[in-house]
Write an enzyme that holds these catalytic residues in place. Sequence first.
Site, PDB file in Angstrom:
ATOM      1  NE  ARG A  10      -1.572  -2.318   2.731  1.00 37.15           N
ATOM      2  CZ  ARG A  10      -1.673  -3.590   2.348  1.00 37.15           C
ATOM      3  NH1 ARG A  10      -2.753  -3.988   1.762  1.00 37.15           N
ATOM      4  NH2 ARG A  10      -0.718  -4.466   2.589  1.00 37.15           N
ATOM      5  CB  THR A  11       3.371   2.552   2.410  1.00 34.93           C
ATOM      6  OG1 THR A  11       2.565   2.023   3.467  1.00 34.93           O
ATOM      7  CG2 THR A  11       3.911   3.901   2.814  1.00 34.93           C
TER       8      THR A  11
ATOM      9  CE  LYS B 260      26.822  -5.982  -5.826  1.00 33.86           C
ATOM     10  NZ  LYS B 260      26.852  -5.085  -6.972  1.00 33.86           N
TER      11      LYS B 260
ATOM     12  NE  ARG C 125       6.988   0.650   5.069  1.00 32.21           N
ATOM     13  CZ  ARG C 125       5.774   0.116   5.031  1.00 32.21           C
ATOM     14  NH1 ARG C 125       5.621  -1.156   4.698  1.00 32.21           N
ATOM     15  NH2 ARG C 125       4.705   0.823   5.315  1.00 32.21           N
TER      16      ARG C 125
HETATM   17  N1   CP Z   1      -0.397  -0.081   5.869  1.00 36.78           N
HETATM   18  C1   CP Z   1       0.835  -0.346   5.372  1.00 36.78           C
HETATM   19  O1   CP Z   1       1.843   0.259   5.766  1.00 36.78           O
HETATM   20  O2   CP Z   1       0.832  -1.327   4.421  1.00 36.78           O
HETATM   21  P1   CP Z   1       2.127  -1.778   3.568  1.00 36.78           P
HETATM   22  O3   CP Z   1       3.062  -2.462   4.512  1.00 36.78           O
HETATM   23  O4   CP Z   1       1.603  -2.677   2.485  1.00 36.78           O
HETATM   24  O5   CP Z   1       2.761  -0.527   3.003  1.00 36.78           O
END
Ligand code: CP
Length: 311
Positions: free
Chosen positions: A61-62, A89, A111
């Site tokens: 999603r994100t 590496k 992320r």
């Molecule tokens: N809600 C959410 O963060 O989903 P993802 O891990 O798929 O990005």
Amino acid sequence: MASTELSTKHVLGIKYLTVDDINLIFETAENFKEVINRPIKKVPSLRDVTVANLFFENSTRTKLSFELAEKRLSADVVNFSASSSSLKKGETLLDTVNNILSMKVDMVVIRHPAPGAPAYLAKHIDANIINAGDGTHEHPTQALLDAFSMREKLGDLKNKKIAIFGDILHSRVALSNIFCLQKLGAEVAVCGPPTLIPKHINKLGVKVMYDVRTALEWCDVANILRIQLERQEIKYFPSLREYSQYFGINKALLNSLDTKVVIMHPGPINRGVEITSDVADSDQSIILQQVENGVAIRMAILYLLAAKRDK
Ligand code: CP
């Protein structure tokens, strides 16, 4: 007078946003929601801005939502995924990002499994950093889209009662939701097995409940979280079947309540564990509206951060 710019050049966590920042993001997202429902969904706001999406952890999603938001704003987009990179590496996070920035990147969406990774980057590089989830710490854009979706359904969140169910201990969504909802004046409770609720969470001013029915009877909104088995090194409950029996939310339970609770879930859903399909797909659920709102919220954040770059 309502604020017209963010107080910060990064979105690292809800903790660092003011109430004015949150309201400005919502107001801007309302405009973008209208834009993305038009036949021509693209606007030129981020033309000549390059955004790098750096995902060191899995995401559906994100990642898609940020990429779509960037493309709707006409940004140039580069995507990086840890599994296919030179990290394998031995390259450090800072070296990886500095190499990407040498290619003239203006904004970084990151992320990362390590809490604090986005804040670390913000200290060392000039680009705007947006936290797309850092370990068990924060997931600010998820909390903003959650609160925006609740607001669409219930109006002003002041004094509204929101219960967050499930694996609070390993959840960045829970912490960001708590900060965001409290800033907007809502009352927040957490509910789950004692082993999955952090010991001192009441110090954040949230109610702690261990009985699902009691929490459902109390709340206007139930935000149901996934059990994050991938972050659990020890057993926190005997089995998924037992978890589902005592902490899962099913239709019979919802139908037995006097009120119609709004059902939310950030995804990915484990159907039959924390939520049954007939609840996830019911008319009480706004799970897919959350996903739609995610694009508008992320467009708003990118747009507002880009506006600060121009000053
Ligand atoms: N809600 C959410 O963060 O989903 P993802 O891990 O798929 O990005």
